[in-house]
Scaffold this motif. Structure first.
Motif, mmCIF file in Angstrom:
data_model
loop_
_atom_site.group_PDB
_atom_site.id
_atom_site.type_symbol
_atom_site.label_atom_id
_atom_site.label_comp_id
_atom_site.label_asym_id
_atom_site.label_seq_id
_atom_site.Cartn_x
_atom_site.Cartn_y
_atom_site.Cartn_z
ATOM 1 N N ARG A 220 27.242 20.300 64.476
ATOM 2 C CA ARG A 220 26.308 21.447 64.813
ATOM 3 C C ARG A 220 25.212 21.967 64.373
ATOM 4 N N HIS A 221 24.760 21.619 62.919
ATOM 5 C CA HIS A 221 24.104 21.895 62.416
ATOM 6 C C HIS A 221 22.714 21.273 62.410
ATOM 7 N N ALA A 222 22.554 20.146 63.432
ATOM 8 C CA ALA A 222 21.594 18.626 63.426
ATOM 9 C C ALA A 222 20.001 19.155 62.990
ATOM 10 N N ARG A 223 19.791 20.474 63.472
ATOM 11 C CA ARG A 223 18.615 20.326 63.676
ATOM 12 C C ARG A 223 17.926 20.872 62.380
ATOM 13 N N LYS A 224 19.136 20.947 61.377
ATOM 14 C CA LYS A 224 19.146 21.695 59.793
ATOM 15 C C LYS A 224 19.083 20.620 58.754
ATOM 16 N N ILE A 225 20.278 19.459 59.317
ATOM 17 C CA ILE A 225 20.006 18.657 58.701
ATOM 18 C C ILE A 225 19.108 17.892 59.138
ATOM 19 N N ALA A 226 18.219 16.973 59.846
ATOM 20 C CA ALA A 226 17.103 16.533 60.547
ATOM 21 C C ALA A 226 16.021 16.802 59.312
ATOM 22 N N SER A 227 15.746 18.367 59.861
ATOM 23 C CA SER A 227 14.668 18.697 59.113
ATOM 24 C C SER A 227 14.559 18.603 57.263
ATOM 25 N N ALA A 228 15.678 18.868 56.742
ATOM 26 C CA ALA A 228 16.304 18.553 55.726
ATOM 27 C C ALA A 228 15.210 17.096 54.726
ATOM 28 N N ILE A 229 16.034 15.939 56.065
ATOM 29 C CA ILE A 229 15.373 14.417 55.724
ATOM 30 C C ILE A 229 14.448 14.362 56.532
ATOM 31 N N VAL A 230 13.642 14.674 56.954
ATOM 32 C CA VAL A 230 12.176 14.398 56.879
ATOM 33 C C VAL A 230 11.630 14.903 56.333
ATOM 34 N N GLU A 231 11.982 16.710 55.160
ATOM 35 C CA GLU A 231 11.024 17.145 54.177
ATOM 36 C C GLU A 231 11.307 15.718 53.199
ATOM 37 N N ALA A 232 12.428 15.711 52.455
ATOM 38 C CA ALA A 232 12.905 14.803 51.419
ATOM 39 C C ALA A 232 12.406 13.712 51.651
ATOM 40 N N ARG A 233 11.697 13.075 53.012
ATOM 41 C CA ARG A 233 11.284 11.278 52.599
ATOM 42 C C ARG A 233 9.900 11.720 52.657
ATOM 43 N N ARG A 234 9.081 12.295 52.636
ATOM 44 C CA ARG A 234 8.013 12.328 52.166
ATOM 45 C C ARG A 234 7.765 12.630 51.136
ATOM 46 N N VAL A 235 8.910 13.101 50.164
ATOM 47 C CA VAL A 235 8.760 12.403 48.755
ATOM 48 C C VAL A 235 9.090 11.217 47.953
ATOM 49 N N ASN A 236 10.238 10.935 48.381
ATOM 50 C CA ASN A 236 10.724 9.211 48.733
ATOM 51 C C ASN A 236 11.843 8.898 48.990
ATOM 52 N N PRO A 237 11.360 7.465 49.782
ATOM 53 C CA PRO A 237 12.460 7.066 50.794
ATOM 54 C C PRO A 237 13.608 6.408 50.719
ATOM 55 N N ILE A 238 14.786 7.408 51.571
ATOM 56 C CA ILE A 238 16.068 7.631 51.132
ATOM 57 C C ILE A 238 16.152 6.710 51.089
ATOM 58 N N THR A 239 16.808 6.249 50.285
ATOM 59 C CA THR A 239 17.757 4.310 50.632
ATOM 60 C C THR A 239 19.183 4.301 49.271
ATOM 61 N N ARG A 240 19.864 5.238 48.813
ATOM 62 C CA ARG A 240 20.907 5.242 48.989
ATOM 63 C C ARG A 240 21.786 6.555 49.500
ATOM 64 N N THR A 241 23.357 6.282 49.580
ATOM 65 C CA THR A 241 24.347 6.911 50.178
ATOM 66 C C THR A 241 24.420 8.090 49.505
#
Length: 392
Positions: A220-241
């Motif tokens: 239900r919070h898909a937009r919020k989570i997607a936004s957080a992922i995009v913001e985080a990967r701008r700093v560092n690629p997300i490569t670990r679980t």
């Protein structure tokens, strides 16, 4: 809607998704076959081959789900041929071999690690186990390669979803509780052009990520989570679980991280649905399940038995429709997504077909669920649902 992505750049890939919003992702097939799209085998891959242990022969503890019920409804007799479409750790196959003399099991799995275990079991039971490495969508060709004709199988078991063996190995990248490379490919490195979860998380745009989380994870919070992922990967690629789990958790208040409950009313991490969604997307699980069901129907002889175990609502609704002879070639017509299973009328198949299938006789009208003692022994079975049918 079938969306084939084979463009030469991430930008075009993202643009194609933006132009055609993914409201239904059942047929969203991700084909990233060029180095510019961060596939595992190409330059710039985010999952490193040396991080993976896809051919480990270590045998973790394996508790087959709903074993008693499966043996009861398969009703296998001596000399019959059984198709185990998801061999996994081999628990169901071993029980079949032990319970029924002279029964032969064709053991299919897409995971090379599982097939290595099946090959060991075949050596221990000469002539009784036939291992097959491949996808559900490849089943008909694989059966033909070992001279098993259509309409010759006596019973089929399909245990959908991720195996305990995959979940228990951190290096496979399925578990958010164990840190490992963000992989999630059930095939391991067998398919060199198949993107891993890190490729999807770091390549897809925010709209596509939100659609995946909403439709495959029912988040239900898909937009919020997607936004957080995009913001985080701008700093560092997300490569670990656990890196991804932390990013998802960071988009919620601290008190909400374990506020969700599973079916045993235990605290569940807020990233659980995100991991489920990415796993389903990366492995194209729902399309593969549909292909597997059709292949099982073709393989079974008249009077043959089909047992299907599912672990979440998307799988179960697909299986239910299939056993009602629903036309799943156009999955848009069904309400499988978030919030559509309750409070809204489903667009169903012909009411007459709901009652009588031309392909299947239902051995149990209602879905079968695990007994409490089974859930206590194997908590992962808590969400399992078993549907059984006889081939007409």
């Amino acid at each position: 809607m079938v969306l084939h992505i084979s463009t030469p750049s991430c930008r075009l890939f993202q643009k194609s998704l933006a132009v055609r919003p993914v409201q239904k992702l059942w047929n969203l097939n991700l084909h990233l076959k060029t180095p510019g799209l961060c596939v595992l085998s190409g330059p710039g891959s985010l999952c490193k081959p040396e991080d993976l242990d896809c051919v480990s022969t270590e045998k973790p503890p394996h508790v087959p789900v709903m074993l008693k019920e499966v043996l009861q409804y398969l009703d296998i007799h001596p000399g019959q041929m059984v198709l185990d479409m998801t061999f996994g750790g081999g628990g169901h196959t071993k029980a079949i071999l032990k319970a029924v003399s002279d029964a032969t099991v064709v053991a299919l799995d897409r995971d090379p690690t599982a097939i290595s275990l099946a090959q060991e079991l075949a050596k221990e039971n000469p002539g009784r186990v036939k291992p097959l490495l491949g996808l559900f969508s490849e089943l008909e060709a694989l059966l033909s390669s070992i001279n098993v004709k259509a309409g010759s199988i006596d019973a089929v078991l399909l245990d959908a979803g991720c195996s305990s063996m995959q979940m228990d190995h951190a290096e496979r990248g399925f578990s958010l509780s164990k840190d490992g490379p963000l992989d999630m490919r059930m095939d391991g490195e067998r398919l060199s052009d198949m993107p891993c979860a890190a490729d999807a998380v770091n390549t897809l745009d925010q709209l596509a990520l939100a659609s995946i989380l909403r439709e495959y994870g029912e988040e239900r919070h898909a937009r919020k989570i997607a936004s957080a992922i995009v913001e985080a990967r701008r700093v560092n690629p997300i490569t670990r679980t656990q890196q991804l789990a932390s990013v998802v958790a960071g988009s919620f208040p601290a008190a909400a991280i374990y506020a969700r409950k599973d079916r045993l009313h235990r605290p569940a991490h807020v990233a659980t649905k995100t991991f489920q969604a990415l796993r389903i997307f990366v492995n194209d699980e729902l399309n593969e399940l549909h292909a597997g069901l059709r292949a099982a129907r073709t393989a079974l002889k008249s009077g043959g038995r089909l047992c299907i175990i599912t672990f979440h609502s998307l799988e179960d609704r697909l299986v239910k429709r299939f056993l009602q002879d629903g036309d799943l070639s156009n999955l848009e017509q069904y309400y499988f997504g978030l919030g559509r299973q309750a409070g809204k009328k489903e667009k169903s198949v012909d009411p007459k077909k709901d009652a009588t299938s031309i392909y299947w006789h239902h051995l149990q009208k209602k879905v079968i669920t695990p007994e409490k003692v089974d859930i206590k022994e194997n908590p992962r079975a808590r969400s399992a649902k078993l549907r059984v049918a006889l081939r007409c």
